[in-house]
Motif scaffolding. Structure first.
Motif, short mmCIF file in Angstrom:
data_model
loop_
_atom_site.label_atom_id
_atom_site.label_comp_id
_atom_site.label_asym_id
_atom_site.label_seq_id
_atom_site.Cartn_x
_atom_site.Cartn_y
_atom_site.Cartn_z
N VAL A 258 -9.55 23.67 4.24
CA VAL A 258 -9.39 23.20 5.62
C VAL A 258 -10.11 21.87 5.83
N ILE B 178 -8.42 18.23 6.92
CA ILE B 178 -8.85 17.49 8.10
C ILE B 178 -9.40 16.12 7.71
N ILE C 67 -6.68 13.58 7.09
CA ILE C 67 -6.15 13.11 8.37
C ILE C 67 -7.11 12.13 9.03
N MET D 277 -2.72 14.26 16.92
CA MET D 277 -2.75 15.09 15.72
C MET D 277 -4.15 15.28 15.18
N THR E 225 -6.38 17.55 17.50
CA THR E 225 -5.87 18.93 17.47
C THR E 225 -6.18 19.60 16.14
N THR E 226 -5.94 18.89 15.04
CA THR E 226 -6.22 19.46 13.71
C THR E 226 -7.71 19.69 13.53
N GLY F 11 -8.77 23.48 13.20
CA GLY F 11 -9.17 23.72 11.82
C GLY F 11 -10.56 24.28 11.70
#
Length: 476
Positions: free
Chosen positions: A283, A287, A290, A433, A436-437, A441
């Motif tokens: 995870v 993240i 990103i 994105m 939110t992730t 996460g």
């Protein structure tokens, strides 16, 4: 990223550090942030400072942004003991305008001792608020009431069961065969049968023990050493403790797997060692990729990823192996109070039923003594709920209690994640994105860890309960 040039005890006059042209996209982003009261956080020598992006006018139609940052830094000897940030130079936002940003630094002597420099960020009136004491006292009394109620009901019920089973023992074989026997005694030959997927189950229980150990040690060390006063120190301490307590994971998981008759102990060792790290790293790395794409300051350097991998391979895995070997040799021999039948008993058909599990919500303060008490309350309530659920299951002559006790305790993590979903949509103004992730996460990681820990509490408490009731009943 734009860095401020700050030198110890050297004042900095007003200086520009960047210019921004408000393109339509930049203008919309700044306007949205100001309207929604966005603020930012920076650290100077691990001391946090906060600033607001801007403010709206009275009509809520025009946005103003603060373009000048004034840092006032207090020092005592050769140590920084105080930091303040003042936002100045309010400018109205207009599309396509050139927006200059500047800063200045002012150093001031201070009498604040270095060890007390974090005091202003804490709530000095915490212990003066009676509501906190009432809340903890109320929770504590509710737990005592719950434990007392569950104990009284179970004792009365078990006493009746023992009396009924004792009466049945006085009957001859013909009368016993014609009688209507039912209840948890009928599954005495299967209640200690290994659960399905014993390798995964033993690895989860071992990981739960390790997480609980790390949680208790972190809370205790924070109470004694005030780890929250230094940036990322608590996280670093938790990582160190998790690595060094891998022997607990190996000992518990290895011994439990051995008592279940497991033969693939090397596979269980590897699974137990890497179960939690793989989930966390998977995870976190997702993240992180990103955040790198969005050029966020939250990005984790590649060298840190390599360091985490090295810790898993050269510290966690060997310590887990040591614990597994010790667990298999010291506590790996079955010592069930009832022998296990060679042929599994068929489970009676019954209608589906649902067990309503109690959930908990609590607010965490910097006062970790209260947090430790809440942690103990959580453990006690989890054990009580799972014992009741297991008793109903055994009384229905279903001996598959191991996974039920684990999942009943772990179900509290579902409430935490559902509340996180509600909080995201109704209490925050996050969007995009990356945000939110990042939010979902890391909340998923927290919920998984909480679920494994509470599931372990449920299994351990229920296991003690099951061994106790079957060790005191007469079995032919």
């Amino acid at each position: 990223l734009f860095l401020f040039s700050i030198e110890f005890q050297h004042n900095k006059v007003k200086s520009d550090f960047c210019d921004v042209t408000l393109t339509p996209d930049y203008y919309d982003a700044f306007f949205y942030g100001i309207r929604n009261h966005y603020w930012y956080q920076m650290f100077i020598d691990d001391l946090p400072v906060w600033g607001i992006v801007g403010e709206m006018d009275d009509s809520d139609k025009s946005a103003y942004i603060w373009t000048h940052k004034k840092f006032e830094i207090g020092y005592n000897g050769d140590r920084i003991v105080d930091v303040n940030l003042t936002s100045e130079a309010k400018v109205r936002l207009q599309p396509n305008m050139q927006l200059p940003f500047s800063y200045e630094v002012v150093w001031k002597p201070s009498n604040i001792p270095y060890k007390h420099r974090f005091d202003k960020y804490l709530d000095p009136g915490f212990f003066q608020h009676k509501i906190h004491w009432f809340s903890i006292f109320n929770s504590f009394m509710m737990v005592l009431f719950l434990v007392g109620l569950v104990s009284m009901i179970l004792l009365r019920t078990l006493r009746k069961d023992y009396a009924r089973y004792g009466k049945d023992d006085e009957l001859d074989d013909m009368e016993r065969d014609l009688g209507d026997e039912y209840g948890w005694k009928q599954v005495h030959g299967d209640v200690f049968r290994p659960p399905s997927f014993p390798l995964i189950f033993a690895s989860l229980i071992g990981s739960g023990y390790q997480i609980a150990t790390v949680a208790v040690l972190c809370i205790s060390m924070t109470i004694l050493g005030e780890l929250y006063t230094e940036r990322a120190l608590l996280l670093s301490t938790a990582m160190f403790l998790y690595a060094t307590t891998s022997v607990v994971n190996g000992y518990v998981g290895g011994s439990l797997y051995a008592r279940m008759g497991g033969k693939l102990w090397i596979k269980q060792l590897v699974t137990g060692a890497f179960l939690i790290p793989i989930i966390i790293c998977g995870v976190a790395f997702l993240i992180n990729f990103i955040s790198i794409y969005y050029r966020s300051s939250r990005s984790i350097p590649f060298t840190v990823m390599l360091s985490v991998t090295a810790i898993c391979l050269f510290i966690i895995l060997p310590l887990t192996a040591v614990g597994t070997v010790l667990g298999r040799n010291i506590s790996g021999h079955p010592n069930h109070p009832c022998r296990i039948n060679a042929v599994p008993r068929p489970i009676p058909e019954k209608k589906w039923y649902f067990i309503f599990t109690s959930f908990w919500a609590y607010k965490i303060y910097y006062v970790y003594g209260f947090m430790l008490l809440v942690f103990l309350i959580l453990a006690v309530v989890t054990v009580c709920v799972t014992i009741v659920a297991t008793y109903f299951m055994l009384n229905a002559e279903d001996y598959r209690w191991q996974w039920t006790s684990f999942l009943a305790g772990a179900s509290s993590s579902l409430y935490v994640y559902f509340y996180a979903i509600y909080y995201f949509f109704f209490k925050t103004k996050m969007y995009g994105m990356f945000q939110t992730t990042f939010y979902f996460g890391y909340m998923a990681l927290f919920s998984i860890g909480l679920g494994i820990m509470c599931g372990t509490f449920g299994f351990v408490g229920t296991s003690m309960f099951v061994r106790k009731i079957y060790s005191t009943v007469k079995i032919d």
